[in-house]
Design a protein around this motif. Structure first.
Motif, PDB file in Angstrom:
ATOM      1  N   ALA A   1      65.108  -3.437  64.605  1.00 17.16           N
ATOM      2  CA  ALA A   1      66.547  -3.317  64.625  1.00 17.16           C
ATOM      3  C   ALA A   1      67.027  -2.808  63.275  1.00 17.16           C
ATOM      4  N   GLY A   2      68.003  -1.920  63.297  1.00 16.08           N
ATOM      5  CA  GLY A   2      68.559  -1.407  62.062  1.00 16.08           C
ATOM      6  C   GLY A   2      67.819  -0.205  61.503  1.00 16.08           C
ATOM      7  N   GLN A   3      66.684   0.159  62.079  1.00 16.35           N
ATOM      8  CA  GLN A   3      65.921   1.319  61.617  1.00 16.35           C
ATOM      9  C   GLN A   3      65.579   2.206  62.817  1.00 16.35           C
ATOM     10  N   PRO A   4      66.591   2.734  63.513  1.00 18.19           N
ATOM     11  CA  PRO A   4      66.311   3.506  64.724  1.00 18.19           C
ATOM     12  C   PRO A   4      65.581   4.820  64.471  1.00 18.19           C
ATOM     13  N   TRP A   5      65.509   5.255  63.209  1.00 17.56           N
ATOM     14  CA  TRP A   5      64.826   6.506  62.915  1.00 17.56           C
ATOM     15  C   TRP A   5      63.315   6.347  62.857  1.00 17.56           C
ATOM     16  N   LEU A   6      62.815   5.126  62.898  1.00 17.98           N
ATOM     17  CA  LEU A   6      61.372   4.923  62.930  1.00 17.98           C
ATOM     18  C   LEU A   6      60.857   5.135  64.349  1.00 17.98           C
ATOM     19  N   GLU A   7      59.825   5.922  64.456  1.00 21.16           N
ATOM     20  CA  GLU A   7      59.169   6.131  65.746  1.00 21.16           C
ATOM     21  C   GLU A   7      58.458   4.840  66.156  1.00 21.16           C
ATOM     22  N   PRO A   8      58.193   4.662  67.458  1.00 24.96           N
ATOM     23  CA  PRO A   8      57.491   3.447  67.896  1.00 24.96           C
ATOM     24  C   PRO A   8      56.168   3.204  67.164  1.00 24.96           C
ATOM     25  N   ALA A   9      55.417   4.266  66.893  1.00 20.45           N
ATOM     26  CA  ALA A   9      54.149   4.083  66.173  1.00 20.45           C
ATOM     27  C   ALA A   9      54.391   3.573  64.755  1.00 20.45           C
ATOM     28  N   GLN A  10      55.453   4.068  64.098  1.00 16.97           N
ATOM     29  CA  GLN A  10      55.790   3.580  62.756  1.00 16.97           C
ATOM     30  C   GLN A  10      56.267   2.134  62.816  1.00 16.97           C
ATOM     31  N   GLN A  11      57.035   1.804  63.834  1.00 15.19           N
ATOM     32  CA  GLN A  11      57.495   0.421  63.996  1.00 15.19           C
ATOM     33  C   GLN A  11      56.298  -0.512  64.124  1.00 15.19           C
ATOM     34  N   HIS A  12      55.317  -0.107  64.918  1.00  8.79           N
ATOM     35  CA  HIS A  12      54.097  -0.909  65.081  1.00  8.79           C
ATOM     36  C   HIS A  12      53.353  -1.019  63.746  1.00  8.79           C
ATOM     37  N   ALA A  13      53.257   0.093  63.017  1.00 11.11           N
ATOM     38  CA  ALA A  13      52.557   0.092  61.735  1.00 11.11           C
ATOM     39  C   ALA A  13      53.254  -0.824  60.731  1.00 11.11           C
ATOM     40  N   VAL A  14      54.583  -0.798  60.718  1.00 14.68           N
ATOM     41  CA  VAL A  14      55.332  -1.667  59.806  1.00 14.68           C
ATOM     42  C   VAL A  14      55.079  -3.126  60.164  1.00 14.68           C
ATOM     43  N   ALA A  15      55.152  -3.453  61.445  1.00 14.89           N
ATOM     44  CA  ALA A  15      54.916  -4.838  61.865  1.00 14.89           C
ATOM     45  C   ALA A  15      53.498  -5.285  61.501  1.00 14.89           C
ATOM     46  N   THR A  16      52.530  -4.403  61.693  1.00 16.13           N
ATOM     47  CA  THR A  16      51.140  -4.718  61.366  1.00 16.13           C
ATOM     48  C   THR A  16      50.972  -4.950  59.870  1.00 16.13           C
ATOM     49  N   SER A  17      51.511  -4.044  59.066  1.00 16.78           N
ATOM     50  CA  SER A  17      51.362  -4.185  57.619  1.00 16.78           C
ATOM     51  C   SER A  17      52.113  -5.406  57.095  1.00 16.78           C
ATOM     52  N   MET A  18      53.242  -5.726  57.684  1.00 10.11           N
ATOM     53  CA  MET A  18      53.980  -6.916  57.257  1.00 10.11           C
ATOM     54  C   MET A  18      53.196  -8.186  57.587  1.00 10.11           C
ATOM     55  N   ALA A  19      52.483  -8.189  58.689  1.00 12.63           N
ATOM     56  CA  ALA A  19      51.648  -9.350  59.024  1.00 12.63           C
ATOM     57  C   ALA A  19      50.546  -9.525  57.985  1.00 12.63           C
TER      58      ALA A  19
END
Length: 96
Positions: A2-20
């Motif tokens: 939420a709040g970052q609609p310019w991130l593609e789904p693959a980037q969203q997944h990568a961000v979630a993975t790296s944050m974990a």
């Protein structure tokens, strides 16, 4: 994200993975480096790299806004700090 609609789904997944991975490292009580390595063993390295790069860029944008500087100025300062933190003899951190 939420709040970052310019991130593609693959980037969203990568961000979630790296944050974990970062969260596991930050929360480690004993041997943080071992916890980091263990967290990385369970993830695709390319996904983690893309996620960390995206998170770093988001942080640079936010820090730039807060400090009235450009993203590139924030990243240049970070590169200088990283170079200063490197042990002597390891050579300079390569600047882009």
């Amino acid at each position: 994200m939420a709040g970052q609609p310019w991130l593609e789904p693959a980037q969203q997944h990568a961000v979630a993975t790296s944050m974990a991975v970062l969260r596991a490292w930050a929360e480690a009580r004993d041997d943080p480096e071992d916890v980091l390595l263990e967290a990385l063993r369970h993830q695709d390295p390319a996904t983690v790299i893309i996620g960390l790069a995206t998170v770093a860029r988001l942080l640079a944008v936010e820090l730039g806004v807060c400090s009235h500087r450009t993203e590139t100025a924030v990243l240049a300062d970070l590169a200088d700090r990283a170079a200063a933190a490197a042990p002597a003899g390891d050579g300079p951190v390569r600047r882009w």
